[in-house]
Design a protein around this motif. Structure first.
Motif, PDB file in Angstrom:
ATOM      1  N   ARG A   1       0.802  -1.222   0.000  1.00 44.82           N
ATOM      2  CA  ARG A   1       0.000   0.000   0.000  1.00 44.82           C
ATOM      3  C   ARG A   1       0.833   1.269   0.000  1.00 44.82           C
ATOM      4  N   TYR A   2       2.000   1.232   0.684  1.00 50.18           N
ATOM      5  CA  TYR A   2       2.707   2.486   0.917  1.00 50.18           C
ATOM      6  C   TYR A   2       4.136   2.552   0.378  1.00 50.18           C
ATOM      7  N   LEU A   3       4.602   1.540  -0.331  1.00 44.49           N
ATOM      8  CA  LEU A   3       5.982   1.595  -0.816  1.00 44.49           C
ATOM      9  C   LEU A   3       6.195   2.775  -1.755  1.00 44.49           C
ATOM     10  N   HIS A   4       5.111   3.279  -2.355  1.00 41.65           N
ATOM     11  CA  HIS A   4       5.230   4.416  -3.266  1.00 41.65           C
ATOM     12  C   HIS A   4       5.792   5.658  -2.584  1.00 41.65           C
ATOM     13  N   ILE A   5       5.642   5.770  -1.249  1.00 41.57           N
ATOM     14  CA  ILE A   5       6.157   6.978  -0.600  1.00 41.57           C
ATOM     15  C   ILE A   5       7.681   6.936  -0.524  1.00 41.57           C
ATOM     16  N   HIS A   6       8.245   5.743  -0.666  1.00 36.17           N
ATOM     17  CA  HIS A   6       9.707   5.624  -0.723  1.00 36.17           C
ATOM     18  C   HIS A   6      10.201   5.820  -2.146  1.00 36.17           C
ATOM     19  N   HIS A   7       9.498   5.231  -3.089  1.00 35.79           N
ATOM     20  CA  HIS A   7       9.913   5.318  -4.485  1.00 35.79           C
ATOM     21  C   HIS A   7       8.668   5.149  -5.350  1.00 35.79           C
ATOM     22  N   ALA A   8       8.331   6.189  -6.107  1.00 37.86           N
ATOM     23  CA  ALA A   8       7.099   6.171  -6.890  1.00 37.86           C
ATOM     24  C   ALA A   8       7.123   5.132  -8.006  1.00 37.86           C
ATOM     25  N   GLY A   9       8.300   4.668  -8.390  1.00 39.38           N
ATOM     26  CA  GLY A   9       8.400   3.727  -9.499  1.00 39.38           C
ATOM     27  C   GLY A   9       8.506   2.271  -9.089  1.00 39.38           C
ATOM     28  N   ILE A  10       8.368   1.995  -7.795  1.00 36.36           N
ATOM     29  CA  ILE A  10       8.546   0.629  -7.301  1.00 36.36           C
ATOM     30  C   ILE A  10       7.287   0.185  -6.563  1.00 36.36           C
ATOM     31  N   SER A  11       6.919  -1.078  -6.749  1.00 37.43           N
ATOM     32  CA  SER A  11       5.784  -1.631  -6.014  1.00 37.43           C
ATOM     33  C   SER A  11       6.032  -3.109  -5.732  1.00 37.43           C
ATOM     34  N   VAL A  12       5.314  -3.635  -4.738  1.00 35.47           N
ATOM     35  CA  VAL A  12       5.332  -5.068  -4.454  1.00 35.47           C
ATOM     36  C   VAL A  12       3.896  -5.550  -4.359  1.00 35.47           C
ATOM     37  N   GLU A  13       3.697  -6.798  -4.703  1.00 37.91           N
ATOM     38  CA  GLU A  13       2.343  -7.350  -4.679  1.00 37.91           C
ATOM     39  C   GLU A  13       2.406  -8.853  -4.456  1.00 37.91           C
ATOM     40  N   LEU A  14       1.604  -9.339  -3.515  1.00 40.45           N
ATOM     41  CA  LEU A  14       1.473 -10.774  -3.319  1.00 40.45           C
ATOM     42  C   LEU A  14       0.608 -11.336  -4.436  1.00 40.45           C
ATOM     43  N   CYS A  15       1.012 -12.462  -4.983  1.00 41.38           N
ATOM     44  CA  CYS A  15       0.251 -13.045  -6.090  1.00 41.38           C
ATOM     45  C   CYS A  15       0.358 -14.567  -6.037  1.00 41.38           C
ATOM     46  N   ALA A  16      -0.448 -15.211  -6.856  1.00 39.11           N
ATOM     47  CA  ALA A  16      -0.453 -16.671  -6.894  1.00 39.11           C
ATOM     48  C   ALA A  16       0.881 -17.197  -7.425  1.00 39.11           C
ATOM     49  N   ASP A  17       1.213 -18.397  -7.017  1.00 36.18           N
ATOM     50  CA  ASP A  17       2.464 -19.007  -7.468  1.00 36.18           C
ATOM     51  C   ASP A  17       2.381 -19.332  -8.958  1.00 36.18           C
ATOM     52  N   PRO A  18       3.303 -18.808  -9.771  1.00 39.71           N
ATOM     53  CA  PRO A  18       3.249 -19.088 -11.215  1.00 39.71           C
ATOM     54  C   PRO A  18       3.468 -20.563 -11.538  1.00 39.71           C
ATOM     55  N   GLU A  19       4.072 -21.298 -10.613  1.00 40.77           N
ATOM     56  CA  GLU A  19       4.299 -22.722 -10.842  1.00 40.77           C
ATOM     57  C   GLU A  19       3.182 -23.574 -10.257  1.00 40.77           C
TER      58      GLU A  19
END
Length: 368
Positions: free
Chosen positions: A101-119
Motif C-alpha cells: 500500500r505504501y511503498l510508493h512513498i519511498h519510491h514512486a516507481g517501485i511496487s510489491v504485490e502478493l500473487c499466486a504461485d506461477p508454478e
C-alpha cells in the motif's frame, strides 16, 4: 515524466564505491544527486539518475554484484517512516500488505504485490517486485531492490524463511553462484518479472520484535499524510510547504532545496502527477489559513505573514476566493459554531441515558 524516489535508496552508496576504489561523491554528482541527499529522509532524486548511478558504479568498478552488495549493507532506516510501520507489523503478511500500500512513498516507481504461485505449487505464494523504470537495462537496481526485499523478510522472521525460488528479469550480471549464495535459493534469470517464491504459511508468522503500538502510530501517520497513491511527489511537496510556513519562505526554490532537488525537476514531477507547485501551495495556504483563523487568536497581519502573503489585503482576497467570506467572518462564524456545539454536548451529557431497548425501538420505528 520524471519518476521520483527517495535519495535514501542509495544510502551507503558513497562508502561502497570508495571501498571499491572509486569516488562515491563524484559519482553521485555526475548524475545530479547531491551527496548529502542520500543521508536525508526527505530528499528525492529521479529514478533514472539513481538507476544509472548503480549501473555505472558496477561497470566502472568491475563489480557485477554491486546492487546485491548495496542491499547487503543497508539497514531498513532507508525506508524512513515506512520502516517503523513495516518492522513493527504484527505478522509478515501485515508487513507486506503495508508495503504493497505504501511503498510508493519511498519510491514512486517501485511496487510489491502478493500473487499466486506461477508454478501452481500448493502452499506456495509469490511476492512480485516491480520496477517501473522505463530503462530496462537497470539490472543493478532490480538486484538491489529484490535483495533488499529478501533481507527484510529474513530479518522479520529472524533467519531463513524457506525461500524456494527467485525470478529475475535479466541475465546474470555476476556469476550465478553469487546470486544463489545471496538469496540462499535457486535463482532463475531472463524471467518475465521479479518474484520471490516462499511458503504461504509464512504470512501468518509474527514479525520478530514488533511493537503493536508503534505499528499503530506509524500506520496512522502514513494514512494521514500519504493517502493518495498517485500523488507521491505532491504529498512530499505539501509536507515541505507546511514545514516551510514555520521555518522560512514557502517558494519553489526553498521547497526544492528542502527536498534536495532542483525547481525544474520538481515542476516536471508535479506536472506528471497532474498538478503544479502553485496549485499545491494554494491548497496548503488555504488549509493553514483556515486552521489559524479558527484555532488561534493571532491577528490577521500575523496570519498573513505565516502563510507567505505580503499584505493583509491579499489575505482577504484569497480567503474570499476560497470560501466566499472574509477572514473575520470565518473566525466569527467558526467560534459561534464551537459555542453552540459546546452547549449541545452539555445538554447531551445531562440527559438521561436511553436503555438499549428504547434506543433500538427508536432506530427501527417507522418515520412519518
Amino acid at each position: 515524466m520524471a519518476t521520483m524516489g527517495r535519495a535514501a535508496t542509495l544510502r551507503g552508496f558513497r562508502e561502497l564505491v570508495d571501498e571499491l576504489g572509486g569516488d562515491g561523491v563524484a559519482l553521485l554528482r555526475r548524475f545530479g544527486i547531491a551527496p548529502e541527499a542520500v543521508d536525508s529522509d526527505d530528499a528525492v532524486a529521479t529514478s533514472e539518475s539513481m538507476g544509472w548511478a548503480l549501473e555505472v558504479a558496477a561497470t566502472e568498478l568491475h563489480c557485477p554484484d554491486f546492487g546485491l552488495r548495496l542491499a547487503e549493507r543497508q539497514d531498513f532506516s532507508v525506508l524512513g517512516p515506512l520502516a517503523v510501520a513495516l518492522l513493527n507489523a504484527p505478522t509478515v503478511g501485515t508487513a507486506l500488505a503495508c508495503a504493497q500500500r505504501y511503498l510508493h512513498i519511498h519510491h514512486a516507481g517501485i511496487s510489491v504485490e502478493l500473487c499466486a504461485d506461477p508454478e501452481q505449487q500448493p502452499g506456495v505464494i509469490s511476492l512480485n517486485y516491480r520496477d517501473m523504470a522505463e530503462v530496462s537495462a537497470f539490472s543493478q537496481g532490480i538486484d538491489h531492490g529484490a535483495g533488499f526485499l529478501h533481507r527484510f523478510v529474513r530479518h522479520g522472521l529472524g533467519g531463513a524463511y524457506g525461500l524456494r525460488t527467485v525470478y529475475l528479469p535479466h541475465p546474470p550480471r555476476a556469476p550465478a553462484a553469487r546470486y544463489a549464495e545471496f538469496f540462499g535459493a535457486d535463482v532463475r534469470f531472463d524471467m518475465p518479472t521479479t518474484l520471490l517464491r516462499f511458503p504461504a504459511e509464512l504470512l501468518a508468522r509474527p514479525m520478530l520484535g514488533s511493537d503493536p503500538m508503534l505499528h499503530t502510530l506509524a500506520m496512522d501517520y502514513l494514512a494521514r499524510n500519504f493517502s493518495e497513491l498517485d500523488r507521491t511527489m505532491t504529498a512530499r511537496v505539501r509536507l515541505a510547504i507546511d514545514r516551510a510556513f514555520l521555518e522560512s519562505t514557502a517558494d519553489i526554490a526553498t521547497v526544492a532545496a528542502m527536498l534536495h532537488t532542483g525547481p525544474r525537476t520538481l515542476q516536471r514531477a508535479l506536472s506528471g502527477e497532474g498538478t503544479t507547485f502553485t496549485a499545491v501551495l494554494d491548497t496548503a495556504r488555504r488549509d493553514a489559513t483556515y486552521r489559524l483563523l479558527l484555532d488561534t487568536d493571532l491577528p490577521l497581519s500575523r496570519i498573513t505573514v505565516l502563510v507567505g502573503l505580503r499584505e493583509q489585503s491579499a489575505l482577504t482576497r484569497v480567503v474570499r476566493r476560497w470560501y466566499g467570506r472574509t477572514p473575520q467572518e470565518i473566525r466569527s462564524q467558526g467560534r459561534a459554531g464551537a459555542v453552540a456545539a459546546t452547549h449541545a454536548n452539555r445538554r447531551a451529557a445531562n440527559a438521561p441515558a436511553e436503555n438499549s431497548h428504547t434506543a433500538l425501538a427508536r432506530l427501527i420505528a417507522p418515520r412519518v
